[in-house]
Design a protein around this motif. Structure first.
Motif, PDB file in Angstrom:
ATOM      1  N   GLY A  31      14.680 -40.350 -19.081  1.00 46.11           N
ATOM      2  CA  GLY A  31      16.053 -40.405 -18.550  1.00 46.11           C
ATOM      3  C   GLY A  31      16.653 -39.015 -18.468  1.00 46.11           C
ATOM      4  O   GLY A  31      17.149 -38.587 -17.419  1.00 46.11           O
ATOM      5  N   HIS A  32      16.587 -38.260 -19.571  1.00 47.77           N
ATOM      6  CA  HIS A  32      17.132 -36.889 -19.552  1.00 47.77           C
ATOM      7  C   HIS A  32      16.396 -36.025 -18.520  1.00 47.77           C
ATOM      8  O   HIS A  32      17.000 -35.191 -17.850  1.00 47.77           O
ATOM      9  CB  HIS A  32      17.031 -36.236 -20.934  1.00 47.77           C
ATOM     10  CG  HIS A  32      18.096 -36.690 -21.891  1.00 47.77           C
ATOM     11  ND1 HIS A  32      19.441 -36.640 -21.587  1.00 47.77           N
ATOM     12  CD2 HIS A  32      18.029 -37.195 -23.148  1.00 47.77           C
ATOM     13  CE1 HIS A  32      20.148 -37.084 -22.619  1.00 47.77           C
ATOM     14  NE2 HIS A  32      19.312 -37.440 -23.579  1.00 47.77           N
ATOM     15  N   GLY A  55      19.480 -33.272 -21.335  1.00 50.83           N
ATOM     16  CA  GLY A  55      19.814 -33.507 -22.745  1.00 50.83           C
ATOM     17  C   GLY A  55      21.188 -32.964 -23.085  1.00 50.83           C
ATOM     18  O   GLY A  55      21.723 -32.092 -22.387  1.00 50.83           O
ATOM     19  N   GLY A  56      21.745 -33.478 -24.173  1.00 49.97           N
ATOM     20  CA  GLY A  56      23.116 -33.139 -24.561  1.00 49.97           C
ATOM     21  C   GLY A  56      23.410 -31.643 -24.619  1.00 49.97           C
ATOM     22  O   GLY A  56      24.472 -31.189 -24.197  1.00 49.97           O
ATOM     23  N   VAL A  57      22.450 -30.852 -25.127  1.00 55.73           N
ATOM     24  CA  VAL A  57      22.688 -29.413 -25.288  1.00 55.73           C
ATOM     25  C   VAL A  57      22.715 -28.698 -23.926  1.00 55.73           C
ATOM     26  O   VAL A  57      23.194 -27.570 -23.811  1.00 55.73           O
ATOM     27  CB  VAL A  57      21.639 -28.783 -26.243  1.00 55.73           C
ATOM     28  CG1 VAL A  57      21.923 -27.318 -26.512  1.00 55.73           C
ATOM     29  CG2 VAL A  57      21.604 -29.544 -27.574  1.00 55.73           C
ATOM     30  N   SER A  58      22.244 -29.385 -22.878  1.00 56.76           N
ATOM     31  CA  SER A  58      22.265 -28.745 -21.550  1.00 56.76           C
ATOM     32  C   SER A  58      23.691 -28.589 -21.034  1.00 56.76           C
ATOM     33  O   SER A  58      23.916 -27.961 -20.001  1.00 56.76           O
ATOM     34  CB  SER A  58      21.397 -29.509 -20.550  1.00 56.76           C
ATOM     35  OG  SER A  58      22.002 -30.722 -20.189  1.00 56.76           O
ATOM     36  N   ASP A 102      10.415 -28.647 -36.380  1.00 52.72           N
ATOM     37  CA  ASP A 102      11.281 -29.253 -37.408  1.00 52.72           C
ATOM     38  C   ASP A 102      12.554 -29.794 -36.767  1.00 52.72           C
ATOM     39  O   ASP A 102      12.525 -30.826 -36.123  1.00 52.72           O
ATOM     40  CB  ASP A 102      11.565 -28.248 -38.546  1.00 52.72           C
ATOM     41  CG  ASP A 102      11.784 -26.826 -38.033  1.00 52.72           C
ATOM     42  OD1 ASP A 102      12.714 -26.643 -37.235  1.00 52.72           O
ATOM     43  OD2 ASP A 102      11.028 -25.912 -38.434  1.00 52.72           O
ATOM     44  N   ASP A 103      13.692 -29.086 -36.926  1.00 54.59           N
ATOM     45  CA  ASP A 103      14.950 -29.611 -36.372  1.00 54.59           C
ATOM     46  C   ASP A 103      15.032 -29.375 -34.864  1.00 54.59           C
ATOM     47  O   ASP A 103      14.497 -28.391 -34.356  1.00 54.59           O
ATOM     48  CB  ASP A 103      16.150 -28.900 -37.021  1.00 54.59           C
ATOM     49  CG  ASP A 103      16.312 -29.258 -38.485  1.00 54.59           C
ATOM     50  OD1 ASP A 103      15.562 -30.133 -38.972  1.00 54.59           O
ATOM     51  OD2 ASP A 103      17.182 -28.661 -39.147  1.00 54.59           O
ATOM     52  N   ALA A 104      15.756 -30.260 -34.192  1.00 58.42           N
ATOM     53  CA  ALA A 104      16.043 -30.044 -32.765  1.00 58.42           C
ATOM     54  C   ALA A 104      17.218 -29.083 -32.650  1.00 58.42           C
ATOM     55  O   ALA A 104      18.002 -28.923 -33.600  1.00 58.42           O
ATOM     56  CB  ALA A 104      16.393 -31.370 -32.099  1.00 58.42           C
ATOM     57  N   ILE A 105      17.353 -28.471 -31.479  1.00 52.83           N
ATOM     58  CA  ILE A 105      18.433 -27.491 -31.318  1.00 52.83           C
ATOM     59  C   ILE A 105      19.820 -28.147 -31.482  1.00 52.83           C
ATOM     60  O   ILE A 105      20.702 -27.581 -32.131  1.00 52.83           O
ATOM     61  CB  ILE A 105      18.302 -26.706 -29.986  1.00 52.83           C
ATOM     62  CG1 ILE A 105      19.453 -25.703 -29.855  1.00 52.83           C
ATOM     63  CG2 ILE A 105      18.231 -27.603 -28.762  1.00 52.83           C
ATOM     64  CD1 ILE A 105      19.277 -24.678 -28.753  1.00 52.83           C
ATOM     65  N   SER A 109      18.265 -31.819 -26.952  1.00 52.06           N
ATOM     66  CA  SER A 109      19.267 -32.811 -27.356  1.00 52.06           C
ATOM     67  C   SER A 109      19.399 -32.798 -28.872  1.00 52.06           C
ATOM     68  O   SER A 109      18.914 -31.886 -29.537  1.00 52.06           O
ATOM     69  CB  SER A 109      18.835 -34.191 -26.871  1.00 52.06           C
ATOM     70  OG  SER A 109      17.675 -34.583 -27.573  1.00 52.06           O
ATOM     71  N   GLY A 110      20.051 -33.833 -29.397  1.00 49.17           N
ATOM     72  CA  GLY A 110      20.224 -33.928 -30.835  1.00 49.17           C
ATOM     73  C   GLY A 110      18.916 -34.239 -31.550  1.00 49.17           C
ATOM     74  O   GLY A 110      18.768 -33.978 -32.743  1.00 49.17           O
TER      75      GLY A 110
END
Ligand code: KG4
Ligand code: ZN
Length: 400
Positions: free
Chosen positions: A163-164, A333-336, A221-224, A194-195
């Protein structure tokens, strides 16, 4: 082809009712009968992140009212003779109760609704099946399966990241009416941020016209987005932290405030992978050793974090574009939504003479419209096979 889509992977309950209007070589025109999203972000704000049990409870509450509102709005664009009352009602109520037995509130709401209402003709239902929070995904999946019984139509599971990935191909002046959906260009690379994800995906089309995806880089590890949210929490900012940190960093830039210097993990690793937990930890130590009280101190830290987080992305994306020879970059994605990052990516696109495709701002976050469009990609606009017997929530579902 008319599709009803559902998204409940995280903290947005979203539904879309769309119709493939025109399908031609240069793309598709899609009619949006209705597209609605109920966000829970305000509820999670106090926790500094999404609280899964709360997310699930809110999806349960929101789904039938959202479905009701979606159909109400669709009445203006779907002709009256395409609506009818549910046939074999008792049998269907029985099936709905069986499918939704874990969520009696949802089951009661839906049963009440179908007793009273007329439903439009549709061809299929699609629903996000992963990745995401499994207990949240399950609510959408079981609701979709119940609707599959009510409408007697196939149910299709959709990957949230697909979807993203397709979201930047949606172009429109007014998202409430018609949209143009251009085909994914040949030789594309996608950056999905994204998250829950930080991924570089290469895209190929096989001889049958089906897309093949390969994750060539991802976070270890963590996403941005998760790093943005965690750093925001360390700074006493509310969830979602991304837009709040971005705003502070932007202010710092306009005031020429010096950034806090932070590490850029894995920037020289020579691959396309990322790591954001070290950066978050560096911010944590910094907040323990330094006062973050004044606006200026907050701005300097936000700027330092955003610069570091963005530098790594830009470096890896540039390397990947050069190495793969891709001629288009798809962003999703959200961070975009982050303007500083977008500007950096645009600069790279200009330097390398490639096309950057970014989603409309309204489609950067989680939404069911992108799930509907991903359904057309997944099925290649063909006859839809029912997956309702096999769809399960998969929190770590991969796009590849
Ligand atoms: O795609 P999305 O809505 O949900 C997931 O699938 O995870 O992404 C949400 C993430 C959150 O971490 C949020 O803080 C981040 O996107 N975000 C941003 C911005 N807007 C949202 N991060 C940086 N800058 C932004 N402007
Ligand atoms: Zn998402």
């Amino acid at each position: 082809m008319r599709i009803l889509s559902i998204e409940t992977s995280c903290d947005e309950t979203s539904m879309a009712l769309v119709e493939l209007h025109k399908d031609s070589a240069d793309g598709q025109t899609i009619l949006i009968h209705s597209h609605m999203t109920a966000s829970q972000a305000m509820l999670h704000a106090q926790y500094g992140g999404v609280f899964p049990v709360v997310a699930k409870r809110e999806h349960v509450k929101a789904l039938t009212p959202l479905f009701t509102a979606l159909l109400d709005e669709s009445k203006s664009s779907i002709k009256e003779n395409e609506w009818s009352k549910v046939e074999n009602l008792d049998e269907k109520i029985h099936k709905v109760k069986e499918i939704l037995y874990r969520d009696p509130e949802l089951s009661d709401d839906l049963v009440h609704f179908i007793k009273e209402s007329k439903l439009p003709k549709i061809d299929a239902i699609s629903v996000t099946s992963g990745p995401g929070l499994e207990i949240a995904l399950w609510v959408g999946i079981t609701f979709a399966k119940a609707l599959g019984q009510i409408f007697e139509k196939p149910v299709i599971g959709i990957n949230h990241m697909l979807g993203h990935l397709v979201s930047p191909m949606i172009q429109a002046n007014d998202l409430r009416k018609k949209i143009d959906f251009t085909p994914i260009p040949d030789n594309s690379l996608a950056l999905l941020i994204s998250g829950g994800h930080t991924e570089l995906v290469s895209i190929e089309k096989d001889s049958f016209g089906h897309y093949k995806f390969q994750v060539i880089g991802e976070t270890l590890d963590d996403a941005i987005g998760e790093a943005y949210d965690k750093v925001a929490r360390l700074m006493g900012l509310l969830y979602p932290g991304g837009p709040r940190i971005a705003k502070l960093a932007e202010k710092a830039r306009s005031k020429n405030i010096d950034p806090v210097i932070l590490p850029r993990p894995m920037i020289h690793s020579g691959d396309y992978n990322f790591s954001y937990s070290g950066l978050k930890t560096a911010v944590m130590y910094y907040t323990k050793q330094n006062k973050i009280e004044t606006d200026e101190q907050k701005m300097a830290l936000a700027l330092g974090f955003e610069n570091a987080a963005t530098d790594v992305i830009l470096k890896k994306v540039k390397n990947a574009l050069v190495d793969t020879g891709a001629t288009s970059l798809l962003l999703g994605g959200g961070v975009s939504a982050n303007v500083f990052l977008r500007n950096g990516l645009q600069q790279i696109a200009n330097d390398l003479n490639i096309e950057l495709h970014s989603p409309l701002n309204a489609l950067t976050g989680d939404n069911a419209l992108m799930i509907a469009l991903a359904t057309f990609i997944k099925t290649n606009n063909s006859i839809l096979e029912d997956e309702s017997g096999s769809i399960v929530a998969d929190g770590t579902l991969s796009i590849a």
